[in-house]
Design a protein around this motif. Sequence first.
Motif, PDB file in Angstrom:
ATOM      1  N   SER A 124       0.837  -1.209   0.000  1.00  0.00           N
ATOM      2  CA  SER A 124       0.000   0.000   0.000  1.00  0.00           C
ATOM      3  C   SER A 124       0.866   1.251   0.000  1.00  0.00           C
ATOM      4  CB  SER A 124      -0.917   0.010   1.222  1.00  0.00           C
ATOM      5  OG  SER A 124      -1.714  -1.151   1.243  1.00  0.00           O
ATOM      6  N   LEU A 125       1.936   1.249   0.801  1.00  0.00           N
ATOM      7  CA  LEU A 125       2.817   2.412   0.845  1.00  0.00           C
ATOM      8  C   LEU A 125       3.463   2.649  -0.522  1.00  0.00           C
ATOM      9  CD1 LEU A 125       4.277   4.665   2.430  1.00  0.00           C
ATOM     10  CD2 LEU A 125       6.054   2.997   3.009  1.00  0.00           C
ATOM     11  N   LEU A 126       3.907   1.569  -1.138  1.00  0.00           N
ATOM     12  CA  LEU A 126       4.545   1.694  -2.450  1.00  0.00           C
ATOM     13  C   LEU A 126       3.563   2.262  -3.482  1.00  0.00           C
ATOM     14  CD1 LEU A 126       7.445   0.693  -3.193  1.00  0.00           C
ATOM     15  CD2 LEU A 126       6.340  -1.164  -4.397  1.00  0.00           C
ATOM     16  N   LEU A 127       2.333   1.775  -3.434  1.00  0.00           N
ATOM     17  CA  LEU A 127       1.332   2.231  -4.407  1.00  0.00           C
ATOM     18  C   LEU A 127       0.975   3.705  -4.191  1.00  0.00           C
ATOM     19  CD1 LEU A 127      -0.996  -0.911  -4.570  1.00  0.00           C
ATOM     20  CD2 LEU A 127       0.761  -0.221  -6.209  1.00  0.00           C
ATOM     21  N   VAL A 128       0.984   4.127  -2.937  1.00  0.00           N
ATOM     22  CA  VAL A 128       0.715   5.544  -2.667  1.00  0.00           C
ATOM     23  C   VAL A 128       1.900   6.394  -3.137  1.00  0.00           C
ATOM     24  CG1 VAL A 128       0.379   7.277  -0.861  1.00  0.00           C
ATOM     25  CG2 VAL A 128      -0.898   5.138  -0.770  1.00  0.00           C
ATOM     26  N   LEU A 129       3.121   5.919  -2.853  1.00  0.00           N
ATOM     27  CA  LEU A 129       4.300   6.677  -3.295  1.00  0.00           C
ATOM     28  C   LEU A 129       4.343   6.793  -4.812  1.00  0.00           C
ATOM     29  CD1 LEU A 129       7.139   5.268  -0.980  1.00  0.00           C
ATOM     30  CD2 LEU A 129       6.026   7.497  -0.830  1.00  0.00           C
ATOM     31  N   ALA A 130       3.936   5.726  -5.480  1.00  0.00           N
ATOM     32  CA  ALA A 130       3.955   5.740  -6.946  1.00  0.00           C
ATOM     33  C   ALA A 130       2.749   6.467  -7.514  1.00  0.00           C
ATOM     34  CB  ALA A 130       3.992   4.303  -7.460  1.00  0.00           C
ATOM     35  N   SER A 131       1.864   6.902  -6.629  1.00  0.00           N
ATOM     36  CA  SER A 131       0.644   7.594  -7.011  1.00  0.00           C
ATOM     37  C   SER A 131      -0.285   6.704  -7.833  1.00  0.00           C
ATOM     38  CB  SER A 131       0.967   8.886  -7.768  1.00  0.00           C
ATOM     39  OG  SER A 131      -0.104   9.767  -7.649  1.00  0.00           O
ATOM     40  N   LEU A 132      -0.239   5.428  -7.548  1.00  0.00           N
ATOM     41  CA  LEU A 132      -1.185   4.513  -8.196  1.00  0.00           C
ATOM     42  C   LEU A 132      -2.472   4.429  -7.391  1.00  0.00           C
ATOM     43  CD1 LEU A 132       1.336   1.805  -9.393  1.00  0.00           C
ATOM     44  CD2 LEU A 132      -0.059   3.278 -10.833  1.00  0.00           C
ATOM     45  N   ILE A 133      -2.372   4.732  -6.085  1.00  0.00           N
ATOM     46  CA  ILE A 133      -3.599   4.974  -5.313  1.00  0.00           C
ATOM     47  C   ILE A 133      -3.440   6.293  -4.544  1.00  0.00           C
ATOM     48  CG2 ILE A 133      -4.593   2.649  -5.072  1.00  0.00           C
ATOM     49  CD1 ILE A 133      -3.177   2.290  -2.486  1.00  0.00           C
ATOM     50  N   PRO A 134      -4.509   7.083  -4.494  1.00  0.00           N
ATOM     51  CA  PRO A 134      -4.414   8.355  -3.786  1.00  0.00           C
ATOM     52  C   PRO A 134      -4.570   8.134  -2.281  1.00  0.00           C
ATOM     53  CG  PRO A 134      -6.595   8.110  -4.783  1.00  0.00           C
ATOM     54  CD  PRO A 134      -5.832   6.862  -5.107  1.00  0.00           C
ATOM     55  N   PRO A 135      -3.826   8.880  -1.464  1.00  0.00           N
ATOM     56  CA  PRO A 135      -4.014   8.767  -0.019  1.00  0.00           C
ATOM     57  C   PRO A 135      -5.356   9.357   0.399  1.00  0.00           C
ATOM     58  CG  PRO A 135      -2.450  10.529  -0.523  1.00  0.00           C
ATOM     59  CD  PRO A 135      -2.808   9.882  -1.830  1.00  0.00           C
ATOM     60  N   THR A 136      -5.865   8.914   1.535  1.00  0.00           N
ATOM     61  CA  THR A 136      -7.107   9.485   2.066  1.00  0.00           C
ATOM     62  C   THR A 136      -6.850  10.920   2.529  1.00  0.00           C
ATOM     63  OG1 THR A 136      -7.698   7.274   2.791  1.00  0.00           O
ATOM     64  CG2 THR A 136      -8.958   9.087   3.753  1.00  0.00           C
ATOM     65  N   SER A 137      -5.710  11.119   3.166  1.00  0.00           N
ATOM     66  CA  SER A 137      -5.293  12.485   3.515  1.00  0.00           C
ATOM     67  C   SER A 137      -3.778  12.539   3.610  1.00  0.00           C
ATOM     68  CB  SER A 137      -5.943  12.932   4.828  1.00  0.00           C
ATOM     69  OG  SER A 137      -5.557  12.061   5.862  1.00  0.00           O
ATOM     70  N   GLY A 138      -3.261  13.757   3.688  1.00  0.00           N
ATOM     71  CA  GLY A 138      -1.811  13.942   3.736  1.00  0.00           C
ATOM     72  C   GLY A 138      -1.240  14.157   2.346  1.00  0.00           C
ATOM     73  N   THR A 139       0.065  14.421   2.307  1.00  0.00           N
ATOM     74  CA  THR A 139       0.670  14.728   1.012  1.00  0.00           C
ATOM     75  C   THR A 139       1.892  13.859   0.732  1.00  0.00           C
ATOM     76  OG1 THR A 139       1.974  16.450   2.065  1.00  0.00           O
ATOM     77  CG2 THR A 139       0.021  17.182   0.886  1.00  0.00           C
ATOM     78  N   VAL A 140       2.106  13.649  -0.564  1.00  0.00           N
ATOM     79  CA  VAL A 140       3.347  13.052  -1.043  1.00  0.00           C
ATOM     80  C   VAL A 140       3.933  14.075  -2.005  1.00  0.00           C
ATOM     81  CG1 VAL A 140       4.401  11.109  -2.241  1.00  0.00           C
ATOM     82  CG2 VAL A 140       2.310  10.742  -0.915  1.00  0.00           C
ATOM     83  N   ARG A 141       5.165  14.484  -1.735  1.00  0.00           N
ATOM     84  CA  ARG A 141       5.799  15.486  -2.594  1.00  0.00           C
ATOM     85  C   ARG A 141       6.994  14.892  -3.315  1.00  0.00           C
ATOM     86  NH1 ARG A 141       5.223  18.542   1.954  1.00  0.00           N
ATOM     87  NH2 ARG A 141       3.483  20.004   1.870  1.00  0.00           N
ATOM     88  N   TYR A 142       7.166  15.375  -4.534  1.00  0.00           N
ATOM     89  CA  TYR A 142       8.331  14.999  -5.321  1.00  0.00           C
ATOM     90  C   TYR A 142       9.039  16.292  -5.707  1.00  0.00           C
ATOM     91  CZ  TYR A 142      11.255  13.051  -8.939  1.00  0.00           C
ATOM     92  OH  TYR A 142      12.338  12.687  -9.685  1.00  0.00           O
ATOM     93  N   ARG A 143      10.284  16.424  -5.317  1.00  0.00           N
ATOM     94  CA  ARG A 143      11.026  17.678  -5.477  1.00  0.00           C
ATOM     95  C   ARG A 143      10.162  18.867  -5.044  1.00  0.00           C
ATOM     96  NH1 ARG A 143      15.722  16.228  -8.178  1.00  0.00           N
ATOM     97  NH2 ARG A 143      15.500  14.643  -9.771  1.00  0.00           N
ATOM     98  N   GLY A 144       9.480  18.686  -3.932  1.00  0.00           N
ATOM     99  CA  GLY A 144       8.700  19.776  -3.356  1.00  0.00           C
ATOM    100  C   GLY A 144       7.310  19.959  -3.940  1.00  0.00           C
TER     101      GLY A 144
END
Length: 226
Positions: free
Chosen positions: A46-66
Amino acid sequence: MNNPLMEVDKLRLDAGSQTILEVDRLALSEGQVMGVMGPNGAGKTSLLLVLASLIPPTSGTVRYRGEDLARMDLVRWRRRTAMVFQEPLLLDTTVRENVATGLKIRRVPPAEQKTRVSEWMDRLKIEHLARRSVRNLSGGEAQRVSLARALVLEPEILFLDEPFSALDRDTREKMLEELSAILRATRTTTVFVTHRQSEASFLADTIIHIEQGRIVGSQPNGSSGC
Ligand SMILES: Nc1ncnc2c1ncn2[C@@H]1O[C@H](COP(=O)(O)OP(=O)(O)O)[C@@H](O)[C@H]1O
Ligand SMILES: [Mg+2]
């Protein structure tokens, strides 16, 4: 400290009433190989899929180069990444075609496609299988094709979800050694999920431990042989 390449902030992933992930903060720097360990059902995939943006998180952010992934063009983002799963996801065609597909989709010029495909088939030691159908490959060979398919794209981030778990021990160890050499040579930023401590210790320079969707430990990997 350098700006992280990827950053997770107050991430939460729910499925129905169940919370699958709750990660306050996680940072990945450029060139880093991060091992993600934890028991079955801990939330690694699940963490990998969220990091890869294959599933969206329910809340919070994932940033790439800001930049917040939720606001990024997803096609553009996915073209910077590549992924390999436990079960090789191959197209029903030849080995060469499988390795070339991602470059075709990205409209890389044919001459460059040819050079890169040959280079990566050579590096993954599958050149002799180039014309073979992927239907008759061994598990190890098929996973070599999956890795070549991913690496030929020269991804900015490589996501690996237990890529060696279905292989026998000898094959696993050999491929782990080869992949480690490749990642060091190319300095590819990598997130490597495994449930085996030995694999994480061998490949990763930082290891995080997940249990029940939470990071319960994070340490630099002192025993990395590289
Ligand atoms: N699509 C989904 N819907 C509901 N629950 C899910 C879904 N995907 C995974 N889960 C649950 O989330 C938890 C984490 O799963 P997963 O990320 O696959 O763990 P791991 O890869 O560490 O084995 C498990 O309890 C699993 O049952
Ligand atoms: Mg998993």
